[in-house]
Design a protein around this motif. Structure first.
Motif, PDB file in Angstrom:
ATOM      1  N   LEU A  41       0.832  -1.207   0.000  1.00 19.48           N
ATOM      2  CA  LEU A  41       0.000   0.000   0.000  1.00 19.48           C
ATOM      3  C   LEU A  41       0.868   1.259   0.000  1.00 19.48           C
ATOM      4  CD1 LEU A  41      -2.809  -1.102   2.479  1.00 19.48           C
ATOM      5  CD2 LEU A  41      -3.050  -0.688   0.022  1.00 19.48           C
ATOM      6  N   ALA A  42       1.965   1.227   0.738  1.00 18.39           N
ATOM      7  CA  ALA A  42       2.869   2.378   0.767  1.00 18.39           C
ATOM      8  C   ALA A  42       3.470   2.626  -0.615  1.00 18.39           C
ATOM      9  CB  ALA A  42       3.973   2.154   1.794  1.00 18.39           C
ATOM     10  N   ALA A  43       3.799   1.549  -1.316  1.00 14.19           N
ATOM     11  CA  ALA A  43       4.366   1.689  -2.660  1.00 14.19           C
ATOM     12  C   ALA A  43       3.348   2.266  -3.637  1.00 14.19           C
ATOM     13  CB  ALA A  43       4.864   0.340  -3.154  1.00 14.19           C
ATOM     14  N   ARG A  44       2.071   2.030  -3.373  1.00 15.32           N
ATOM     15  CA  ARG A  44       1.007   2.579  -4.230  1.00 15.32           C
ATOM     16  C   ARG A  44       0.661   4.018  -3.857  1.00 15.32           C
ATOM     17  NH1 ARG A  44      -2.078  -2.622  -2.947  1.00 15.32           N
ATOM     18  NH2 ARG A  44      -1.076  -4.102  -4.347  1.00 15.32           N
ATOM     19  N   GLY A  45       1.318   4.539  -2.814  1.00 14.37           N
ATOM     20  CA  GLY A  45       1.085   5.921  -2.427  1.00 14.37           C
ATOM     21  C   GLY A  45       0.003   6.118  -1.387  1.00 14.37           C
ATOM     22  N   VAL A  46      -0.488   5.032  -0.802  1.00 17.33           N
ATOM     23  CA  VAL A  46      -1.511   5.140   0.242  1.00 17.33           C
ATOM     24  C   VAL A  46      -0.829   5.630   1.515  1.00 17.33           C
ATOM     25  CG1 VAL A  46      -3.239   3.876   1.574  1.00 17.33           C
ATOM     26  CG2 VAL A  46      -2.835   3.290  -0.820  1.00 17.33           C
ATOM     27  N   GLY A  47      -1.433   6.573   2.190  1.00 20.12           N
ATOM     28  CA  GLY A  47      -0.853   7.164   3.387  1.00 20.12           C
ATOM     29  C   GLY A  47      -0.937   6.262   4.604  1.00 20.12           C
ATOM     30  N   VAL A  48      -0.299   6.710   5.664  1.00 19.13           N
ATOM     31  CA  VAL A  48      -0.238   5.937   6.904  1.00 19.13           C
ATOM     32  C   VAL A  48      -1.630   5.763   7.504  1.00 19.13           C
ATOM     33  CG1 VAL A  48       0.631   5.946   9.277  1.00 19.13           C
ATOM     34  CG2 VAL A  48       2.136   6.593   7.401  1.00 19.13           C
ATOM     35  N   ARG A  49      -2.370   6.844   7.626  1.00 18.75           N
ATOM     36  CA  ARG A  49      -3.695   6.776   8.246  1.00 18.75           C
ATOM     37  C   ARG A  49      -4.632   5.865   7.443  1.00 18.75           C
ATOM     38  NH1 ARG A  49      -5.612  12.234   9.614  1.00 18.75           N
ATOM     39  NH2 ARG A  49      -4.522  11.804  11.531  1.00 18.75           N
ATOM     40  N   ALA A  50      -4.650   6.017   6.133  1.00 18.53           N
ATOM     41  CA  ALA A  50      -5.529   5.192   5.298  1.00 18.53           C
ATOM     42  C   ALA A  50      -5.120   3.720   5.364  1.00 18.53           C
ATOM     43  CB  ALA A  50      -5.500   5.684   3.856  1.00 18.53           C
ATOM     44  N   THR A  51      -3.818   3.455   5.389  1.00 22.85           N
ATOM     45  CA  THR A  51      -3.335   2.078   5.490  1.00 22.85           C
ATOM     46  C   THR A  51      -3.750   1.469   6.824  1.00 22.85           C
ATOM     47  OG1 THR A  51      -1.437   2.547   4.073  1.00 22.85           O
ATOM     48  CG2 THR A  51      -1.274   0.617   5.482  1.00 22.85           C
ATOM     49  N   ALA A  52      -3.575   2.225   7.898  1.00 22.50           N
ATOM     50  CA  ALA A  52      -3.939   1.733   9.230  1.00 22.50           C
ATOM     51  C   ALA A  52      -5.430   1.415   9.300  1.00 22.50           C
ATOM     52  CB  ALA A  52      -3.557   2.763  10.287  1.00 22.50           C
ATOM     53  N   GLU A  53      -6.251   2.286   8.762  1.00 23.61           N
ATOM     54  CA  GLU A  53      -7.695   2.053   8.786  1.00 23.61           C
ATOM     55  C   GLU A  53      -8.076   0.850   7.930  1.00 23.61           C
ATOM     56  OE1 GLU A  53      -9.438   5.762   7.607  1.00 23.61           O
ATOM     57  OE2 GLU A  53      -8.939   6.728   9.511  1.00 23.61           O
ATOM     58  N   ARG A  54      -7.490   0.746   6.758  1.00 21.54           N
ATOM     59  CA  ARG A  54      -7.824  -0.348   5.844  1.00 21.54           C
ATOM     60  C   ARG A  54      -7.438  -1.710   6.418  1.00 21.54           C
ATOM     61  NH1 ARG A  54      -5.950  -0.043  -0.339  1.00 21.54           N
ATOM     62  NH2 ARG A  54      -7.136   1.872  -0.129  1.00 21.54           N
ATOM     63  N   LEU A  55      -6.294  -1.766   7.109  1.00 18.85           N
ATOM     64  CA  LEU A  55      -5.798  -3.047   7.621  1.00 18.85           C
ATOM     65  C   LEU A  55      -6.167  -3.297   9.079  1.00 18.85           C
ATOM     66  CD1 LEU A  55      -2.230  -3.055   6.019  1.00 18.85           C
ATOM     67  CD2 LEU A  55      -4.320  -4.141   5.176  1.00 18.85           C
ATOM     68  N   GLY A  56      -6.796  -2.325   9.723  1.00 19.82           N
ATOM     69  CA  GLY A  56      -7.177  -2.495  11.119  1.00 19.82           C
ATOM     70  C   GLY A  56      -5.984  -2.490  12.061  1.00 19.82           C
ATOM     71  N   LEU A  57      -5.002  -1.668  11.746  1.00 17.99           N
ATOM     72  CA  LEU A  57      -3.788  -1.568  12.555  1.00 17.99           C
ATOM     73  C   LEU A  57      -3.661  -0.164  13.113  1.00 17.99           C
ATOM     74  CD1 LEU A  57      -1.348  -3.301  10.047  1.00 17.99           C
ATOM     75  CD2 LEU A  57      -2.330  -4.315  12.100  1.00 17.99           C
ATOM     76  N   GLY A  58      -2.770  -0.004  14.064  1.00 18.03           N
ATOM     77  CA  GLY A  58      -2.475   1.317  14.583  1.00 18.03           C
ATOM     78  C   GLY A  58      -1.533   2.062  13.650  1.00 18.03           C
ATOM     79  N   ARG A  59      -1.613   3.376  13.679  1.00 18.22           N
ATOM     80  CA  ARG A  59      -0.723   4.172  12.825  1.00 18.22           C
ATOM     81  C   ARG A  59       0.740   3.950  13.178  1.00 18.22           C
ATOM     82  NH1 ARG A  59      -2.960  10.100  13.018  1.00 18.22           N
ATOM     83  NH2 ARG A  59      -3.296   9.457  15.148  1.00 18.22           N
ATOM     84  N   ALA A  60       1.019   3.758  14.467  1.00 17.05           N
ATOM     85  CA  ALA A  60       2.410   3.533  14.882  1.00 17.05           C
ATOM     86  C   ALA A  60       2.968   2.255  14.255  1.00 17.05           C
ATOM     87  CB  ALA A  60       2.502   3.458  16.401  1.00 17.05           C
ATOM     88  N   THR A  61       2.138   1.233  14.145  1.00 17.83           N
ATOM     89  CA  THR A  61       2.574  -0.023  13.531  1.00 17.83           C
ATOM     90  C   THR A  61       2.895   0.185  12.059  1.00 17.83           C
ATOM     91  OG1 THR A  61       1.236  -1.297  15.078  1.00 17.83           O
ATOM     92  CG2 THR A  61       1.903  -2.412  13.048  1.00 17.83           C
ATOM     93  N   VAL A  62       2.028   0.894  11.368  1.00 21.73           N
ATOM     94  CA  VAL A  62       2.253   1.166   9.944  1.00 21.73           C
ATOM     95  C   VAL A  62       3.521   1.991   9.765  1.00 21.73           C
ATOM     96  CG1 VAL A  62       1.305   2.291   7.896  1.00 21.73           C
ATOM     97  CG2 VAL A  62      -0.199   0.974   9.404  1.00 21.73           C
TER      98      VAL A  62
END
Length: 116
Positions: A41-62
């Protein structure tokens, strides 16, 4: 106020193929799958917050896994970059040789009095 954006994550085509294959494997450890998804997701340009929400993870983990991927040596394979760091704890009590000796002894039939 300027908006904070995450640093872009660059991955090679080979690494992308490895991560996509890992993402599709049904028997892969879920921790590795989540980490692969973070990087893809990061390689596709998806941001930290959007990645965390999509995967159900914390922003710190991402953020942690994006940072680890970017700081890892490019000579490491994609899977080596996703492996979790060693955990602290007590060192093993028995050496591998001792474990083998104990197992060999446990598998021997018991000795009877006066018989060898």
């Amino acid at each position: 106020m300027p908006r904070c954006t995450a640093a872009p994550v660059d991955i090679s085509d080979k690494d992308a193929r490895v991560l996509q294959a890992l993402e599709r494997r049904h028997n892969a450890p879920q921790g590795l799958v989540k980490r692969a998804q973070i990087i893809l997701l990061a390689a596709r340009g998806v941001g930290v917050r959007a990645t965390a929400e999509r995967l159900g993870l914390g922003r710190a983990t991402v953020q942690r896994w994006r940072r680890r991927w970017s700081s890892a040596a490019a000579t490491e394979s994609a899977l080596e970059r996703l492996v979790d760091a060693p955990r602290p704890g007590t060192p093993p009590t028995f050496s591998p040789e001792q474990i083998c000796s104990i197992l060999a002894l446990a598998c021997e039939p018991p000795k009877r009095d006066g018989q060898e």
